[in-house]
Write a protein that holds these residues in place. Sequence first.
Motif, PDB file in Angstrom:
ATOM      1  N   ALA A  97      30.841 -35.854  35.119  1.00  0.00           N
ATOM      2  CA  ALA A  97      30.071 -36.828  34.336  1.00  0.00           C
ATOM      3  C   ALA A  97      28.848 -36.174  33.702  1.00  0.00           C
ATOM      4  N   ILE A  98      28.228 -35.249  34.421  1.00  0.00           N
ATOM      5  CA  ILE A  98      27.074 -34.528  33.858  1.00  0.00           C
ATOM      6  C   ILE A  98      27.512 -33.736  32.637  1.00  0.00           C
ATOM      7  N   SER A  99      28.611 -33.004  32.760  1.00  0.00           N
ATOM      8  CA  SER A  99      29.112 -32.211  31.628  1.00  0.00           C
ATOM      9  C   SER A  99      29.401 -33.085  30.425  1.00  0.00           C
ATOM     10  N   GLN A 100      30.063 -34.218  30.640  1.00  0.00           N
ATOM     11  CA  GLN A 100      30.423 -35.102  29.537  1.00  0.00           C
ATOM     12  C   GLN A 100      29.200 -35.618  28.802  1.00  0.00           C
ATOM     13  N   ARG A 101      28.159 -35.965  29.526  1.00  0.00           N
ATOM     14  CA  ARG A 101      26.944 -36.486  28.888  1.00  0.00           C
ATOM     15  C   ARG A 101      26.196 -35.416  28.102  1.00  0.00           C
ATOM     16  N   ILE A 102      26.132 -34.212  28.647  1.00  0.00           N
ATOM     17  CA  ILE A 102      25.475 -33.122  27.924  1.00  0.00           C
ATOM     18  C   ILE A 102      26.282 -32.752  26.681  1.00  0.00           C
ATOM     19  N   GLU A 103      27.601 -32.699  26.808  1.00  0.00           N
ATOM     20  CA  GLU A 103      28.446 -32.392  25.652  1.00  0.00           C
ATOM     21  C   GLU A 103      28.283 -33.440  24.555  1.00  0.00           C
ATOM     22  N   ALA A 104      28.232 -34.711  24.935  1.00  0.00           N
ATOM     23  CA  ALA A 104      28.070 -35.780  23.939  1.00  0.00           C
ATOM     24  C   ALA A 104      26.724 -35.651  23.238  1.00  0.00           C
ATOM     25  N   ALA A 105      25.680 -35.306  23.992  1.00  0.00           N
ATOM     26  CA  ALA A 105      24.353 -35.151  23.388  1.00  0.00           C
ATOM     27  C   ALA A 105      24.345 -34.011  22.380  1.00  0.00           C
ATOM     28  N   ILE A 106      25.025 -32.902  22.714  1.00  0.00           N
ATOM     29  CA  ILE A 106      25.070 -31.755  21.800  1.00  0.00           C
ATOM     30  C   ILE A 106      25.874 -32.096  20.540  1.00  0.00           C
ATOM     31  N   ARG A 107      27.005 -32.754  20.722  1.00  0.00           N
ATOM     32  CA  ARG A 107      27.822 -33.142  19.550  1.00  0.00           C
ATOM     33  C   ARG A 107      27.058 -34.097  18.641  1.00  0.00           C
ATOM     34  N   ASP A 108      26.416 -35.093  19.235  1.00  0.00           N
ATOM     35  CA  ASP A 108      25.790 -36.144  18.431  1.00  0.00           C
ATOM     36  C   ASP A 108      24.484 -35.703  17.785  1.00  0.00           C
ATOM     37  N   SER A 109      23.703 -34.879  18.488  1.00  0.00           N
ATOM     38  CA  SER A 109      22.385 -34.518  17.953  1.00  0.00           C
ATOM     39  C   SER A 109      22.396 -33.219  17.151  1.00  0.00           C
ATOM     40  N   LEU A 110      23.301 -32.300  17.493  1.00  0.00           N
ATOM     41  CA  LEU A 110      23.350 -31.017  16.797  1.00  0.00           C
ATOM     42  C   LEU A 110      24.583 -30.889  15.905  1.00  0.00           C
ATOM     43  N   GLY A 111      25.672 -31.506  16.315  1.00  0.00           N
ATOM     44  CA  GLY A 111      26.918 -31.390  15.559  1.00  0.00           C
ATOM     45  C   GLY A 111      27.765 -30.211  15.956  1.00  0.00           C
ATOM     46  N   ALA A 112      27.379 -29.490  17.020  1.00  0.00           N
ATOM     47  CA  ALA A 112      28.163 -28.330  17.448  1.00  0.00           C
ATOM     48  C   ALA A 112      29.432 -28.790  18.148  1.00  0.00           C
ATOM     49  N   PRO A 113      30.550 -28.142  17.888  1.00  0.00           N
ATOM     50  CA  PRO A 113      31.791 -28.512  18.574  1.00  0.00           C
ATOM     51  C   PRO A 113      31.765 -28.080  20.034  1.00  0.00           C
ATOM     52  N   VAL A 114      32.545 -28.769  20.846  1.00  0.00           N
ATOM     53  CA  VAL A 114      32.698 -28.433  22.261  1.00  0.00           C
ATOM     54  C   VAL A 114      34.124 -27.937  22.471  1.00  0.00           C
ATOM     55  N   ALA A 115      34.273 -26.807  23.155  1.00  0.00           N
ATOM     56  CA  ALA A 115      35.606 -26.231  23.359  1.00  0.00           C
ATOM     57  C   ALA A 115      35.648 -25.455  24.661  1.00  0.00           C
ATOM     58  N   ASP A 116      36.797 -25.487  25.322  1.00  0.00           N
ATOM     59  CA  ASP A 116      36.942 -24.768  26.593  1.00  0.00           C
ATOM     60  C   ASP A 116      36.842 -23.257  26.416  1.00  0.00           C
ATOM     61  N   ASP A 117      37.246 -22.759  25.243  1.00  0.00           N
ATOM     62  CA  ASP A 117      37.214 -21.316  25.005  1.00  0.00           C
ATOM     63  C   ASP A 117      36.026 -20.912  24.136  1.00  0.00           C
ATOM     64  N   ALA A 118      34.953 -21.700  24.174  1.00  0.00           N
ATOM     65  CA  ALA A 118      33.781 -21.434  23.339  1.00  0.00           C
ATOM     66  C   ALA A 118      33.124 -20.102  23.717  1.00  0.00           C
ATOM     67  N   PRO A 119      32.524 -19.418  22.740  1.00  0.00           N
ATOM     68  CA  PRO A 119      31.860 -18.144  23.036  1.00  0.00           C
ATOM     69  C   PRO A 119      30.507 -18.308  23.724  1.00  0.00           C
ATOM     70  N   VAL A 120      29.976 -19.544  23.725  1.00  0.00           N
ATOM     71  CA  VAL A 120      28.672 -19.804  24.357  1.00  0.00           C
ATOM     72  C   VAL A 120      28.859 -20.856  25.441  1.00  0.00           C
ATOM     73  N   THR A 121      28.303 -20.575  26.618  1.00  0.00           N
ATOM     74  CA  THR A 121      28.387 -21.504  27.747  1.00  0.00           C
ATOM     75  C   THR A 121      26.995 -21.928  28.185  1.00  0.00           C
ATOM     76  N   LEU A 122      26.812 -23.239  28.371  1.00  0.00           N
ATOM     77  CA  LEU A 122      25.588 -23.775  28.966  1.00  0.00           C
ATOM     78  C   LEU A 122      25.840 -24.041  30.442  1.00  0.00           C
ATOM     79  N   LYS A 123      24.890 -23.657  31.277  1.00  0.00           N
ATOM     80  CA  LYS A 123      24.943 -23.959  32.706  1.00  0.00           C
ATOM     81  C   LYS A 123      23.917 -25.053  32.981  1.00  0.00           C
ATOM     82  N   VAL A 124      24.390 -26.201  33.431  1.00  0.00           N
ATOM     83  CA  VAL A 124      23.508 -27.334  33.714  1.00  0.00           C
ATOM     84  C   VAL A 124      23.540 -27.594  35.216  1.00  0.00           C
ATOM     85  N   ARG A 125      22.378 -27.538  35.832  1.00  0.00           N
ATOM     86  CA  ARG A 125      22.279 -27.743  37.282  1.00  0.00           C
ATOM     87  C   ARG A 125      21.270 -28.847  37.569  1.00  0.00           C
TER      88      ARG A 125
END
Length: 362
Positions: free
Chosen positions: A105-133
């Motif tokens: 659920a944490i991942s889904q909310r952070i991903e939605a925030a990035i998509r909606d506010s920045l427009g960056a795509p989310v992908a399992d094979d993305a070259p950039v990874t965010l670690k949220v703790r």
Amino acid sequence: MEIFLVATPGLEEPLADEARALGLDAHVQPGGVSFTGGWADVRRANLEIRGATRVLARIGSFRAMHPAQLDKRARRFPWGDWLRADIPVRVEASSRKSRIYHAGAISQRIEAAIRDSLGAPVADDAPVTLKVRIEDDLCTISVDTSGESLHKRGHKQAVGKAPMRETMAAMFLRQCGFDGHEPVLDPMCGSGTFVIEAAEIAAGLHPGRMRGFAFEHLPGFDPEAWADQRKHVATPPAITFHGSDRDAGAIRMSHENAARAGVGGWSDFQNRAIGDLIRPEGPPGLVIVNPPYGARIGNKGPLFGLHAALGAVLRERFGGWRVGLVTSDGQLARATGLPFREPGPYVAHGGLKIRLYRTGPL
């Protein structure tokens, strides 16, 4: 910003020593080593530090005690300062001692925030990874600036059974006191990891010189500054680094890996059994070995004889040399008959707990 070097569990102290030797004000924390710096330090850590698994840049934090609060504050976060809208991103989340406890659920909310506010795509094979703790309701966000694990130096295409990771090998060499000014011999060299790491250290070659990194996909990345930072001329050492193995295929792999790493000119690999070991000409140095230890590749019963034979050969032919032996089994270490000091801390390796056993000069 705070920069965090992820360590192999059990190797935090030598990693901190390595970082301090590079002039970084490093402090041991659970799971790794931290220091304060900027993007030049992030690039340098990825390029030059041998013992880190990856380099994380901690880019922000906020309190979040329930999902709605996480949503709200994640959407206010300045993602555009740290991520590019045209580069896909992946989110990995964890939670400990917090009211928001579901990592998915944490991942889904952070991903939605990035998509909606920045427009960056989310992908399992993305070259950039965010670690949220989220720990004790504090949400800490880090960007993985490395990408692939830093043990992947870019030169090892051939590996044998149960290989030693380059990051671990570098830290074990450091714990044995190796600084590049003495010969090294690995009598069970496998794919050549210890020998190649030692040769690179002696030549002053940066471990990250042959690979790419995730930070190259972040905002403000300066290719010219990075190209300038990568410029480095190796100094061929005056000594040779030696590996031997009874498996001819392992020797072939070692030759190929050393050639790709650019250290073939000062490394030597020979197809030899333990009983045929020859002391290299020149000054004494370090014998370092990661022999089979039963749980790793099969039944350990016959291994007591192998370890006893290794110890006998080293005592007879390698006077003045030091020995470092990596094993998960103290009984096998003692079977060598070598005068080991108190072993090092337990280190996580492929589901096992291994330790480094060291001697003084024999």
